[in-house]
Write an enzyme that holds these catalytic residues in place. Structure first.
Site, PDB file in Angstrom:
ATOM      1  N   GLU A  51       0.723  -1.220   0.127  1.00  0.00           N
ATOM      2  CA  GLU A  51       0.014  -0.167   0.118  1.00  0.00           C
ATOM      3  C   GLU A  51       0.960   1.216  -0.164  1.00  0.00           C
ATOM      4  OE1 GLU A  51      -2.450   1.573  -0.605  1.00  0.00           O
ATOM      5  OE2 GLU A  51      -3.983   1.144   0.765  1.00  0.00           O
ATOM      6  N   ARG A  85       1.362  11.967  -9.309  1.00  0.00           N
ATOM      7  CA  ARG A  85       1.806  10.516  -8.942  1.00  0.00           C
ATOM      8  C   ARG A  85       3.281  10.097  -9.490  1.00  0.00           C
ATOM      9  NH1 ARG A  85      -2.662   7.701  -7.243  1.00  0.00           N
ATOM     10  NH2 ARG A  85      -4.843   8.311  -8.098  1.00  0.00           N
TER      11      ARG A  85
END
Ligand code: IMP
Ligand code: MG
Length: 174
Positions: free
Chosen positions: A97, A163
């Site tokens: 994650e 990102r």
């Protein structure tokens, strides 16, 4: 109104820490195989960098989840946008994650995965904001604990932007 990004963790710091965590994982899973589950989209960069440094046999699957709206958020229910392709029965599952914040997403996800009878189930996160925790989650591998600030880069986004940054930065509105 625009925003700027202040560097919190440089690319070198992140790479170095991922190598350390990968070494720990290699030791812990010696003689075993690992089934990595990348949580899209934020977990993609970390999954790639981590997996390149693993020297035990690795297979990979991808999941995409999103929190329901504010009204149901307290229930901790998340919506599965993309489910797994492979079964987990008998596998050493390692969830990868990007960040653990309230812990709601992960506590739901871990329960969902545990019900599929993996041989083992562990959690690895790039970032952890422990001050924000609402639901308790056991994290097996953490690269960095960070303060309660909104971060981007290395897979993490702000309104789908940033990102691609090779470092981790804090978004500052100006
Ligand atoms: P949780 O369920 O509150 O733990 O939410 C975790 C998810 O919220 C992460 O997987 C991210 O997608 C998102 N998130 C939480 N904090 C940040 C942040 O600082 N930057 C970008 N995304 C974040
Ligand atoms: Mg995420």
């Amino acid at each position: 109104m625009g925003e700027t990004v202040r560097v919190l963790l440089t690319e070198e710091e992140v790479d170095k820490r991922i190598a350390e965590i990968a070494a720990n994982i290699n030791k812990d899973y010696e003689g075993e195989e690992i089934h990595l589950i990348c949580v899209l989209k934020g977990g993609v960069f970390f999954t790639c960098e981590l997996s390149k440094r693993l020297n035990v046999p690795v297979s990979m699957d991808f999941m995409s989840v999103s929190s329901y709206g504010a009204a149901t958020k307290s229930s901790g229910v998340v919506k599965i946008i993309k489910d797994l392709d492979q079964e987990l029965e008998g596998k050493n599952v390692l969830v990868v994650e990007d960040i653990i914040d309230s812990g709601r997403t992960l506590s739901y996800l871990l329960e969902y995965l545990r019900n599929q009878n993996p041989k083992s189930l562990r959690l690895c996160t790039l970032l952890d904001k422990p001050d924000r925790r609402v639901v308790k989650v056991h994290v097996d591998y953490t690269c960095f604990e960070i303060p309660d600030e909104f971060v981007v880069g290395y897979g993490l986004d702000y309104a789908q932007k940033y990102r691609n940054l090779p470092y981790i930065g804090v978004v500052e509105l100006d």
